[in-house]
Design an enzyme around this catalytic site. Structure first.
Site, PDB file in Angstrom:
ATOM      1  CG  ASP A   1     -26.458   7.420 -62.018  1.00  0.00           C
ATOM      2  OD1 ASP A   1     -26.347   6.202 -61.556  1.00  0.00           O
ATOM      3  OD2 ASP A   1     -25.603   7.776 -62.666  1.00  0.00           O
TER       4      ASP A   1
ATOM      5  CD  GLU B   1     -23.521   2.093 -65.645  1.00  0.00           C
ATOM      6  OE1 GLU B   1     -22.840   3.077 -65.772  1.00  0.00           O
ATOM      7  OE2 GLU B   1     -24.803   2.649 -65.633  1.00  0.00           O
TER       8      GLU B   1
HETATM    9  C1  GLC Z   1     -23.078   5.762 -64.316  1.00  0.00           C
HETATM   10  C2  GLC Z   1     -23.384   4.947 -63.029  1.00  0.00           C
HETATM   11  C3  GLC Z   1     -22.896   5.764 -61.778  1.00  0.00           C
HETATM   12  C4  GLC Z   1     -21.430   6.511 -62.098  1.00  0.00           C
HETATM   13  C5  GLC Z   1     -22.050   7.531 -63.108  1.00  0.00           C
HETATM   14  C6  GLC Z   1     -20.998   8.471 -63.673  1.00  0.00           C
HETATM   15  O1  GLC Z   1     -24.296   5.832 -65.257  1.00  0.00           O
HETATM   16  O2  GLC Z   1     -24.730   4.662 -62.684  1.00  0.00           O
HETATM   17  O3  GLC Z   1     -22.405   4.572 -60.998  1.00  0.00           O
HETATM   18  O4  GLC Z   1     -20.956   7.199 -61.084  1.00  0.00           O
HETATM   19  O5  GLC Z   1     -22.802   7.206 -64.303  1.00  0.00           O
HETATM   20  O6  GLC Z   1     -19.958   7.534 -64.617  1.00  0.00           O
END
Ligand code: GLC
Length: 610
Positions: A302, A492
């Site tokens: 991530d 988030e």
């Molecule tokens: C974010 C999220 C993830 C996302 C990634 C790219 O922090 O946790 O779900 O796909 O970063 O944006």
């Protein structure tokens, strides 16, 4: 199953260590220096939430992405670049794209065929902009709705989540991964991201949020401090203390289903399990996912997830790659990552076999997508972005996701009804769509194109009289009032909340409408079940609309009776905060499967969880 494809094996044999590490590197589009894609042989670039071009249009997106893809063709080996973006409810960063309900609403449809069609349309709109990787579906199973990512979960029943995720994956695949509009889905976040404990979230590790580049992207300004006071980042990215049997019976099945549907990418969770970061969890990422589940695709970290493994960057890189992470989403410091991994390999701390395994998985996936022969999609696809047909599908999805939880003789509406609509949310696309829309956090107002609920009500009014008073202002009495309430948009950990009660503003509006309407129906836009038990008594009807997306006309369709209410809860709806995290013995105001059809109470066969 991990394949050894002659074309890929030949390419792999010709690659230098730096070219291999380049393929394992995914920076964010605003951070890539001109020429670095070609110079470093970068395997991927991403748009994070809100990583938009200017102008933010389908054409603007295609021009931005195409430039990166073209630059990759200047590298020594011309390995095609895979561009990724969070197309989590449609191609939702793009102004003009079709925005579907978030997963919490799609779970209430219990309709895999609908999800398949949504996956196909989302893939078409993403492919139109040359984006061939979408960071969806989340197969999170939220245990505690105080979590800001609850709306990314389809439901509490692992079998339902698996069915819907598999259908979406098949939609993204279309006629086959190598078909020209196939888009690679990313099943996330592995694993048990929705099972963390309140108080164990990222907040505990936040040193100086004012200097966190990722949080700065949220552009929350002074709201950020307010959100921290409300509980932001208290549970997201935290630690899950569930036992292995629970992890395997609740959180693993959706990954099996998505992999069986052909998924070739999995994104690792920020969260920890029993104190160990998932990004460093070799047992779960390598032994279970790649071994036991025989996953032959590649694992992506991530956003800055690797950095969270250890305060020492080299240790974090080493432990993540050795745990089984194949590509690192390193939005900013991509050259530091490349140098760190190079040092680790040269010091024998990461084996050449591990590097080859990671790059083989990445190249196999690019080969499966047909990128080597056709790195670009057909620009004519741009005419389909936000098309009437796509919006009709989103309208159908919005209608099917709405759940009628209380109906004291309000629905179906009489053909000559006189009703007053109140609540700014009734005429607000941004509130309809929620987070992950145009920007990371989403926003209020006309942030993109579509139809608001009010526009849908007015268009479908027929012989009814429908008036609108955003604050419920005015004196005239009405037989019926619709009060549209909404959570503010969030994403988030910014959406973590210590309280899920309605706000004072919500209650004031309902009271004002109670005073001037004979009957009051509340329509709630929310990313999760809120604690409404104390208020429900005073409502004649209650519709959970979740986050319906750009086509509010779909919600109007069920409120006006043009379509029946068919949505059914995919989660138990907690009676009080004490019922969270959901566990054996938790009380519920409504149980999974609840939902009425206008006019006659009824329940679809409840899901397997019951
Ligand atoms: C974010 C999220 C993830 C996302 C990634 C790219 O922090 O946790 O779900 O796909 O970063 O944006």
């Amino acid at each position: 199953m991990l394949q050894h494809i002659p074309f890929v094996e030949d390419l792999l044999a010709r690659m230098t260590l730096d070219e291999k590490i380049g393929q394992m590197t995914q920076p964010e589009k605003n951070s890539v220096k001109p020429g670095d894609v070609a110079r470093l042989g970068l395997g991927s670039v991403l748009s994070g939430g809100g990583g938009n071009p200017d102008p933010n249009s389908p054409q603007g997106w295609r021009d931005m992405v195409t430039a990166f893809i073209a630059e990759a063709q200047e590298s020594r080996l011309k390995i095609p670049l895979l561009y990724g973006s969070d197309a989590v409810h449609g191609h939702n960063n793009v102004v003009g794209a079709t925005i579907f309900p978030h997963n919490v609403g799609l779970g209430a449809t219990n309709d895999p065929e609908l999800l398949r069609r949504i996956g196909r349309v989302t893939a078409l709109e993403a492919a139109a902009t040359n984006v061939r990787w979408a960071f969806a579906p989340a197969v999170s199973i939220p245990q505690d709705f105080r979590w800001g990512r609850s709306y990314e979960g389809y439901g509490q029943d692992p079998a339902l989540v698996g069915r819907l995720a598999a259908a979406l994956v098949e939609g993204f695949k279309g006629e086959g991964w190598n078909s020209p509009t196939a888009v690679l889905p990313s099943v996330k976040h592995f694993i048990a991201d929705g099972a963390t404990d309140w108080g164990s979230g990222k907040r505990a590790r936040m040193t100086d949020p004012d200097h966190d580049r990722t949080l700065a992207i949220a552009q929350m300004g002074e709201d950020f401090v307010t959100l921290l006071d409300k509980g932001a980042w208290q549970i997201d990215q935290g630690d899950s203390t569930i036992d292995e049997e629970t992890l395997r019976t609740v959180h693993l099945p959706p990954y099996r289903a998505a992999l069986q549907a052909g998924a070739l990418n999995v994104m690792v969770s920020y969260s920890s399990w029993q104190g160990l970061k998932m990004h460093a969890h070799r047992y779960l990422v390598t032994d279970v996912l790649k071994g036991e589940l025989d996953f032959g695709g590649f694992v992506v970290s991530d956003w800055e997830g690797v950095q969270q493994v250890s305060p020492d960057f080299d240790t974090a890189v080493r432990e993540s790659i050795n745990a089984g992470v194949d590509m690192v989403m390193v939005p900013f410091d991509y050259e530091s990552f490349i140098a760190s991994l190079r040092r680790a390999v040269q010091a024998g701390e990461v084996s050449g076999e591990r590097i080859d395994d990671a790059v083989r998985r990445i190249l196999n996936t690019k080969h499966a997508l047909g990128l080597f022969g056709q790195p670009h999609t057909d620009p004519a696809l741009l005419s389909e972005v936000g098309s009437d047909a796509h919006r009709a599908l989103a309208r159908e999805a919005a209608a099917k996701s709405a759940v009628l939880l209380k109906n004291g003789g309000v629905f179906p509406l009489p053909d000559d009804a006189r009703l007053l609509v109140a609540g700014k949310a009734a005429d607000d696309l941004g509130l309809q769509c929620g987070g992950w829309t145009i920007t990371w956090m989403g926003g209020e107002g006309a942030t993109t194109t579509g139809t608001t609920l009010l526009e849908g009500l007015r268009a479908g009014a027929g012989g009814r009289r429908i008036e609108y008073a955003p604050a419920g202002e005015g004196e005239e009495r009405f037989p019926l009032g619709f009060v549209v309430l909404a959570e503010e948009p969030y994403a988030e950990g910014m959406g973590d909340r210590s309280s899920l009660a309605l706000t004072g503003e919500h209650r004031t509006l309902v009271a004002r409408m109670r005073a001037r309407c004979d009957q009051v129906a509340v329509v709630l836009y929310s990313g999760r079940p809120l604690i409404v038990a104390p208020d429900l008594e005073g409502w004649d009807a209650f519709v959970a609309a979740w986050l319906p997306g750009s086509e509010g006309a779909g919600l109007a369709d069920v409120l006006l009776g043009a379509r029946p209410f068919t949505g059914r809860l995919s989660f138990d709806w907690p009676r009080t905060l004490a019922d969270l995290p959901r566990r054996a013995g938790s009380d519920a105001l409504f149980r999974v499967g609840a939902g009425e059809t206008a006019g006659e109470p009824g329940r679809l066969p409840v899901t397997a969880a019951d």
